[in-house]
Scaffold this motif. Structure first.
Motif, PDB file in Angstrom:
ATOM      1  N   LEU A  94       0.885  -1.232  -0.220  1.00 18.55           N
ATOM      2  CA  LEU A  94       0.008   0.063  -0.046  1.00 18.55           C
ATOM      3  C   LEU A  94       0.976   1.188   0.097  1.00 18.55           C
ATOM      4  CD1 LEU A  94      -2.628  -1.245   2.495  1.00 18.55           C
ATOM      5  CD2 LEU A  94      -2.846  -1.068   0.194  1.00 18.55           C
ATOM      6  N   PHE A  95       0.311   2.183  -0.643  1.00 21.67           N
ATOM      7  CA  PHE A  95       1.256   3.601  -0.493  1.00 21.67           C
ATOM      8  C   PHE A  95       1.117   4.413   0.722  1.00 21.67           C
ATOM      9  CE2 PHE A  95      -0.514   3.028  -4.917  1.00 21.67           C
ATOM     10  CZ  PHE A  95       0.700   2.256  -5.528  1.00 21.67           C
ATOM     11  N   SER A  97       2.061   6.991   1.700  1.00 25.20           N
ATOM     12  CA  SER A  97       1.703   8.522   1.623  1.00 25.20           C
ATOM     13  C   SER A  97       0.445   8.961   1.255  1.00 25.20           C
ATOM     14  CB  SER A  97       2.575   9.177   0.644  1.00 25.20           C
ATOM     15  OG  SER A  97       2.545   8.404  -0.808  1.00 25.20           O
ATOM     16  N   LEU A  98      -0.629   7.986   1.031  1.00 29.23           N
ATOM     17  CA  LEU A  98      -1.948   8.281   0.512  1.00 29.23           C
ATOM     18  C   LEU A  98      -2.840   7.316   1.594  1.00 29.23           C
ATOM     19  CD1 LEU A  98      -1.798   7.444  -3.204  1.00 29.23           C
ATOM     20  CD2 LEU A  98      -1.825   9.554  -2.109  1.00 29.23           C
ATOM     21  N   GLU A 102      -7.593   6.307  -1.179  1.00 33.02           N
ATOM     22  CA  GLU A 102      -6.833   6.840  -2.254  1.00 33.02           C
ATOM     23  C   GLU A 102      -6.141   5.625  -2.740  1.00 33.02           C
ATOM     24  OE1 GLU A 102      -4.897  10.960  -3.600  1.00 33.02           O
ATOM     25  OE2 GLU A 102      -5.638  10.952  -1.755  1.00 33.02           O
ATOM     26  N   PHE A 106      -6.811   4.238  -6.584  1.00 31.46           N
ATOM     27  CA  PHE A 106      -5.551   4.867  -7.364  1.00 31.46           C
ATOM     28  C   PHE A 106      -5.871   4.257  -8.499  1.00 31.46           C
ATOM     29  CE2 PHE A 106      -1.309   5.333  -8.709  1.00 31.46           C
ATOM     30  CZ  PHE A 106      -0.851   6.540  -8.053  1.00 31.46           C
ATOM     31  N   GLY A 107      -5.936   3.079  -9.026  1.00 30.52           N
ATOM     32  CA  GLY A 107      -6.076   2.685 -10.495  1.00 30.52           C
ATOM     33  C   GLY A 107      -7.190   3.077 -11.060  1.00 30.52           C
ATOM     34  N   ALA A 110      -6.125   6.689 -12.032  1.00 36.62           N
ATOM     35  CA  ALA A 110      -4.991   6.591 -13.027  1.00 36.62           C
ATOM     36  C   ALA A 110      -5.767   6.287 -14.274  1.00 36.62           C
ATOM     37  CB  ALA A 110      -4.140   5.652 -12.583  1.00 36.62           C
ATOM     38  N   GLN A 111      -6.687   5.313 -14.497  1.00 31.15           N
ATOM     39  CA  GLN A 111      -6.969   4.881 -15.814  1.00 31.15           C
ATOM     40  C   GLN A 111      -8.387   5.464 -16.437  1.00 31.15           C
ATOM     41  OE1 GLN A 111      -8.314   0.650 -15.501  1.00 31.15           O
ATOM     42  NE2 GLN A 111      -6.581   0.227 -14.342  1.00 31.15           N
ATOM     43  N   ARG A 116     -12.495  12.944  -8.252  1.00 28.89           N
ATOM     44  CA  ARG A 116     -12.037  12.466  -6.914  1.00 28.89           C
ATOM     45  C   ARG A 116     -13.102  11.901  -6.152  1.00 28.89           C
ATOM     46  NH1 ARG A 116      -6.708  12.698  -5.537  1.00 28.89           N
ATOM     47  NH2 ARG A 116      -7.357  13.108  -3.278  1.00 28.89           N
ATOM     48  N   ARG A 156      -7.949  -2.833  -3.580  1.00 24.95           N
ATOM     49  CA  ARG A 156      -7.111  -2.009  -4.612  1.00 24.95           C
ATOM     50  C   ARG A 156      -7.121  -2.965  -5.673  1.00 24.95           C
ATOM     51  NH1 ARG A 156      -1.466   0.220  -3.457  1.00 24.95           N
ATOM     52  NH2 ARG A 156      -0.777  -2.210  -3.750  1.00 24.95           N
TER      53      ARG A 156
END
Lengths: 257, 259
Positions: A94-95, A97-98, A102, A106-107, A110-111, A116, A156
């Protein structure tokens, strides 16, 4: 029923320096099938998944998705093929910083370039599918337990409704009950999405719960492939030694004397 | 025995060339993603905050104290030749041409370069970089390009502030301690300061900012081996950025001022 495998590997080889990790892997995974790949540590399982994902370039062989050789594709086509795959990493990945929502969205962001607000609503919905309350979306990954992190990572992986799902050691580091919960969620998600799945594990209980089909990789080659039901009584000495955890057998651990 | 030595030397030379080649390719790839969509504005603004805004206190303090020390030291030296009036010009030229960009660069390299390498390195060893790829996101575009651009823009902005505060530090010492008239000192400062001095400092700052981000991203992106690898990447990023700042400072000074 279609006869074209969703994923087909032929003669996939990969070396790192003088260490041969994949030595001509052949594998067919039919659409809608859950394939479990078992094998010891360092047998090449993770490298195999990363080769299919395009994170590692094989030295030789072909990797087909829906009959298309992804290794022969140009970059945009490969990225489009990769967008059809969801991946649950061993440690979640997992990120940090998010926030959780989020990470899940994320995908999608991005896609699909969705707003948001809509992405957050979708993330909350997907979190619900893996048994997490919407309020978890506002937490940070570091605030979650290992089991919750795995569930978020699963959310995710499935958020963009991928055609193919990869699971890398989905129950590693979890207690048996949480392992069973994650396995159950994986089975539910794969069925609901109608996805084709490949899971790599050395947890035999998990392998039998997740898989329709099973294959064993040893020294970079697929040495056995059959129904997952027969995993514990395969009749193959290597598989039997591995699934029953016997010290004696054809698989010799390389121990430094 | 001698052949062994030659072989070792040869291997080291080849290794250095390979490393330099990899770094150049990495830099070109990162820079090319700055101008190719999609653009990650949130990542860029976060990097601007990290590099610019949060570095402001340390850069400001460094600049003020440097200006103060410069005024004191130059007073000691110049008074021997009865050339005290040159203090203002010496401070402003030193700060704008050299000390502003170099000291700000070194401070930011220690603070931001290390953080960048640690963050990206941790992402690398925990599969987060691979996870980006599986989520239709090019890691070079998401992690590297915004940081390179932010480094390029944020450091000149920091140096503008460092220049002002450095001169202010000199002014404080000159007027409060050395007895200079405030209007005369400021007049001398403005008389001797030329556009080229400030512009050359800002160009240096842009180059240093790019180098800091590049070293942080490159070493973080290529780190391996868990916590130890991330630690090594962090150290390498700071050391490489600091050395490159000093080396490029000389090169740029030659380009701007050599006759």
């Amino acid at each position: 029923m279609t006869t074209v495998p969703k994923i087909r590997l032929r003669g996939v080889c990969k070396s790192f320096g003088d260490k041969l990790v994949l030595d001509g892997v052949d594998l067919d995974v039919m659409p809608g099938t859950s394939m479990v790949v078992i094998g010891g540590s360092g047998s090449g399982k993770s490298v195999l998944l990363k080769c299919i994902l395009g994170l590692i370039e094989p030295d030789a062989g072909s990797i087909e998705i829906d009959g298309q050789n992804v290794l022969a594709m140009d970059r945009p086509a490969r990225e489009a093929a990769r967008a059809r795959i969801g991946m649950l990493f061993q440690n979640g990945a997992l990120f940090d910083s998010l926030p959780v929502w989020e990470n899940v969205a994320f995908g999608l962001l991005a896609q699909r370039k969705i707003a948001r607000a809509a992405a957050k609503a979708k993330a909350v919905e997907v979190l619900g599918q893996v048994g997490l309350a919407g309020s978890v979306g506002d937490l940070w990954p570091a605030e979650l337990s290992g089991g919750m992190q795995k569930r978020v990572a699963l959310a995710r992986a499935i958020a963009a409704t991928p055609e193919i799902l990869f699971f890398d050691e989905p129950t590693t580091g979890l207690d048996p009950i949480m392992g069973a919960v994650i396995d159950g969620l994986i089975v539910d998600c794969v069925k609901r999405l109608g996805s084709t799945a490949i899971a790599i594990t050395h947890d035999m209980l998990s392998a039998r719960r997740i898989g329709d089909q099973a294959a064993m990789i040893h020294k970079g080659r697929i040495v056995w492939q059959s129904d997952a039901y027969g995993l514990m009584e395969s009749g193959n000495p290597m598989v039997d030694q591995f699934t029953h955890g016997r010290r004696e057998g054809p698989i010799q651990m390389e121990l430094r004397k | 025995m001698m052949l062994d030595g030659v072989a070792t030397l040869g291997r080291a030379a080849l290794g250095t060339c390979r490393g330099a080649g990899r770094l150049v390719l990495f830099a070109l790839a990162g820079l090319s993603h700055i101008v190719r969509p999609p653009f990650y504005f949130r990542a860029f603004f976060r990097a601007m905050l990290d590099i610019g805004y949060f570095s402001l206190p340390v850069v400001a303090l460094t600049a003020v104290f440097t200006g103060m020390v410069l005024a004191l030291q130059s007073s000691t030296g110049l008074s021997r030749f009865s050339a005290d009036s040159a203090i203002a010009s010496l401070v402003v030229l030193s700060v704008t041409r050299e000390l502003g960009p170099v000291l700000a660069g070194l401070m930011v390299a220690g603070r931001v370069g290390a953080a960048m390498a640690a963050e990206i390195g941790t992402m690398r060893v925990t599969d987060q970089v691979d996870a980006l790829s599986t989520l239709s996101t090019n890691p070079m575009k998401y992690l590297v390009a915004p940081r390179l651009l932010a480094g390029l823009i944020a450091l000149p902005l920091l140096v503008v502030i460092a220049d002002i505060l450095g001169v202010l530090g000199g002014f404080i010492i000159a007027t409060l301690k050395l007895g200079f008239n405030a209007a005369t000192y400021l007049g001398n400062t403005l008389t001797f300061m030329q556009t080229q001095d400030v512009v050359s400092g800002l160009v240096k700052a842009a180059v240093f900012g790019l180098l800091i981000s590049l070293m942080g991203c490159y070493h973080g992106y290529n780190s391996k081996g868990g916590a130890q690898g991330v630690g090594a990447a962090t150290t390498a990023a700071v050391v490489a950025a600091s050395v490159l700042i000093l080396a490029f400072d000389y090169v740029l000074t030659e380009l701007f001022f050599a006759r």
